[in-house]
Design a protein around this motif. Structure first.
Motif, PDB file in Angstrom:
ATOM      1  N   LEU A  69     -14.279 -11.691   4.321  1.00  0.00           N
ATOM      2  CA  LEU A  69     -13.855 -10.406   4.888  1.00  0.00           C
ATOM      3  C   LEU A  69     -13.134 -10.654   6.201  1.00  0.00           C
ATOM      4  CD1 LEU A  69     -13.980  -7.240   5.089  1.00  0.00           C
ATOM      5  CD2 LEU A  69     -16.185  -7.557   6.258  1.00  0.00           C
ATOM      6  N   ALA A  70     -11.960 -10.051   6.351  1.00  0.00           N
ATOM      7  CA  ALA A  70     -11.181 -10.162   7.587  1.00  0.00           C
ATOM      8  C   ALA A  70     -10.857  -8.769   8.106  1.00  0.00           C
ATOM      9  CB  ALA A  70      -9.884 -10.942   7.335  1.00  0.00           C
ATOM     10  N   VAL A  71     -10.895  -8.604   9.434  1.00  0.00           N
ATOM     11  CA  VAL A  71     -10.603  -7.315  10.060  1.00  0.00           C
ATOM     12  C   VAL A  71      -9.631  -7.525  11.222  1.00  0.00           C
ATOM     13  CG1 VAL A  71     -11.547  -5.310  11.262  1.00  0.00           C
ATOM     14  CG2 VAL A  71     -12.869  -6.404   9.440  1.00  0.00           C
ATOM     15  N   HIS A  72      -8.648  -6.644  11.286  1.00  0.00           N
ATOM     16  CA  HIS A  72      -7.660  -6.698  12.365  1.00  0.00           C
ATOM     17  C   HIS A  72      -7.123  -5.292  12.588  1.00  0.00           C
ATOM     18  CE1 HIS A  72      -4.353  -7.910  14.916  1.00  0.00           C
ATOM     19  NE2 HIS A  72      -3.445  -7.513  14.042  1.00  0.00           N
ATOM     20  N   TYR A  73      -6.643  -5.017  13.794  1.00  0.00           N
ATOM     21  CA  TYR A  73      -5.858  -3.806  13.961  1.00  0.00           C
ATOM     22  C   TYR A  73      -4.642  -4.129  14.814  1.00  0.00           C
ATOM     23  CZ  TYR A  73      -7.929  -2.934  18.644  1.00  0.00           C
ATOM     24  OH  TYR A  73      -8.345  -3.033  19.949  1.00  0.00           O
ATOM     25  N   GLY A  74      -3.559  -3.433  14.473  1.00  0.00           N
ATOM     26  CA  GLY A  74      -2.304  -3.685  15.157  1.00  0.00           C
ATOM     27  C   GLY A  74      -1.240  -2.741  14.649  1.00  0.00           C
ATOM     28  N   THR A  75      -0.005  -3.052  14.979  1.00  0.00           N
ATOM     29  CA  THR A  75       1.097  -2.147  14.664  1.00  0.00           C
ATOM     30  C   THR A  75       1.682  -2.423  13.275  1.00  0.00           C
ATOM     31  OG1 THR A  75       2.648  -3.639  15.784  1.00  0.00           O
ATOM     32  CG2 THR A  75       1.748  -1.810  17.063  1.00  0.00           C
ATOM     33  N   LEU A 101       6.053   3.932  14.289  1.00  0.00           N
ATOM     34  CA  LEU A 101       5.217   2.765  14.524  1.00  0.00           C
ATOM     35  C   LEU A 101       3.821   3.238  14.898  1.00  0.00           C
ATOM     36  CD1 LEU A 101       5.450  -0.371  14.680  1.00  0.00           C
ATOM     37  CD2 LEU A 101       5.710  -0.092  17.156  1.00  0.00           C
ATOM     38  N   VAL A 102       2.804   2.747  14.184  1.00  0.00           N
ATOM     39  CA  VAL A 102       1.437   3.202  14.416  1.00  0.00           C
ATOM     40  C   VAL A 102       0.501   2.015  14.550  1.00  0.00           C
ATOM     41  CG1 VAL A 102       1.779   5.369  13.173  1.00  0.00           C
ATOM     42  CG2 VAL A 102       0.944   3.357  11.942  1.00  0.00           C
ATOM     43  N   GLY A 153       5.268  -4.977   9.254  1.00  0.00           N
ATOM     44  CA  GLY A 153       4.764  -5.248  10.591  1.00  0.00           C
ATOM     45  C   GLY A 153       3.842  -6.454  10.606  1.00  0.00           C
ATOM     46  N   GLN A 154       3.373  -6.795  11.794  1.00  0.00           N
ATOM     47  CA  GLN A 154       2.543  -7.980  11.941  1.00  0.00           C
ATOM     48  C   GLN A 154       1.100  -7.768  11.480  1.00  0.00           C
ATOM     49  OE1 GLN A 154       2.938 -11.358  13.034  1.00  0.00           O
ATOM     50  NE2 GLN A 154       4.952 -10.725  12.307  1.00  0.00           N
ATOM     51  N   MET A 166       0.840  -1.185   0.000  1.00  0.00           N
ATOM     52  CA  MET A 166       0.000   0.000   0.000  1.00  0.00           C
ATOM     53  C   MET A 166       0.877   1.238   0.000  1.00  0.00           C
ATOM     54  SD  MET A 166      -3.194  -0.902   2.483  1.00  0.00           S
ATOM     55  CE  MET A 166      -2.186  -1.365   3.872  1.00  0.00           C
ATOM     56  N   PRO A 167       0.277   2.412  -0.243  1.00  0.00           N
ATOM     57  CA  PRO A 167       1.060   3.646  -0.266  1.00  0.00           C
ATOM     58  C   PRO A 167       1.857   3.828   1.018  1.00  0.00           C
ATOM     59  CG  PRO A 167      -1.133   4.039  -1.107  1.00  0.00           C
ATOM     60  CD  PRO A 167      -1.134   2.643  -0.565  1.00  0.00           C
ATOM     61  N   HIS A 168       3.101   4.278   0.895  1.00  0.00           N
ATOM     62  CA  HIS A 168       3.940   4.447   2.070  1.00  0.00           C
ATOM     63  C   HIS A 168       3.746   5.826   2.676  1.00  0.00           C
ATOM     64  CE1 HIS A 168       6.376   5.851  -1.400  1.00  0.00           C
ATOM     65  NE2 HIS A 168       6.738   6.800  -0.561  1.00  0.00           N
ATOM     66  N   GLU A 169       4.225   5.974   3.911  1.00  0.00           N
ATOM     67  CA  GLU A 169       4.116   7.243   4.618  1.00  0.00           C
ATOM     68  C   GLU A 169       4.986   8.298   3.941  1.00  0.00           C
ATOM     69  OE1 GLU A 169       2.397   8.184   7.221  1.00  0.00           O
ATOM     70  OE2 GLU A 169       1.503   6.311   7.886  1.00  0.00           O
TER      71      GLU A 169
END
Length: 224
Positions: free
Chosen positions: A114-120, A17-18, A130-131, A6-9
């Motif tokens: 459909l899968a959803v996750h949030y993390g770093t 780290l976000v 990242g993971q 995906m587009p980078h920062e």
């Protein structure tokens, strides 16, 4: 779906780290379709995702996306309402898919995972590192999630959330999801273990909840 990219920062933020929310969607049985039908289901799914997001108060135009022929990996903005993305968006998507499939007479049904996750994660020259991106992809490709669509002909959407999303969002009561309608799974891929929770409740009720949440289109005003 292809590897994550995906587009980078912006420059100067590569080492930040976000925590971010990630949603991944994939079309079941895409490779068995001919080219013309692949194009049709791509357009149908894109429209369904847009409408479901809009109904949940989410703006997909602001999501960073990596698109593939059979789906996409999306990263909404940091300020996204997590409860809406986890609890409203899937219901509305299920309703949109059911409506689409009712109109697809003589054509293969559009059925998705459909899968959803949030993390770093952190930005890198080839996309996020990242993971979090790995976890959401592993859950999307999980055998039990694929089997849910294969074994339940009434289901158009197979939905899985990561263990973290289930504990922090589903069980809070801030969504219309019933925690008891989820079944925990544990999968192993490339010597790593991933835990998630698949929604195994009645697919008709799931889509019905989405229908109830959809905002009806106002009837055209009569000419004076």
């Amino acid at each position: 779906m292809n590897d994550l990219a995906m587009p980078h920062e912006p420059a100067g933020h590569e080492d930040r780290l976000v925590y971010r929310l990630l949603l991944a969607v994939d079309i079941q049985g895409y490779t068995r379709l001919d080219v013309r039908e692949q194009l049709r289901v791509q357009r149908d799914l894109s429209g369904a995702l847009d409408r479901a997001a809009e109904g949940a108060g989410l703006d997909r135009r602001r999501w960073e996306k990596q698109v593939g022929g059979d789906g996409e990996l999306a990263m909404p903005p940091e300020e996204t309402a997590v409860a809406a993305a986890v609890g409203e968006f899937p219901l509305l998507l299920a309703a949109e898919l059911r409506e689409l499939n009712r109109s697809r007479s003589g054509r293969p049904r559009l059925r998705v995972r459909l899968a959803v996750h949030y993390g770093t994660l952190t930005a890198g020259p080839f996309g996020p590192a990242g993971q979090a991106p790995i976890v959401v992809q592993r859950l999307l490709d999980a055998g039990p999630l694929r089997a849910l669509l294969r074994d339940d002909p009434d289901r158009d959407l197979a939905y899985v959330v990561s263990d973290k999303v289930y504990e922090d969002v589903v069980r809070t009561g801030f969504t219309r999801m019933v925690p008891g309608d989820f079944q925990s799974i544990r999968i192993t891929a490339k010597n790593a273990t991933y835990r998630g929770h698949i929604h195994v409740g009645d697919p008709m009720v799931f889509a019905d909840l989405g229908e109830l949440h959809k905002v009806p289109v106002p009837a055209p005003r009569a000419a004076v």
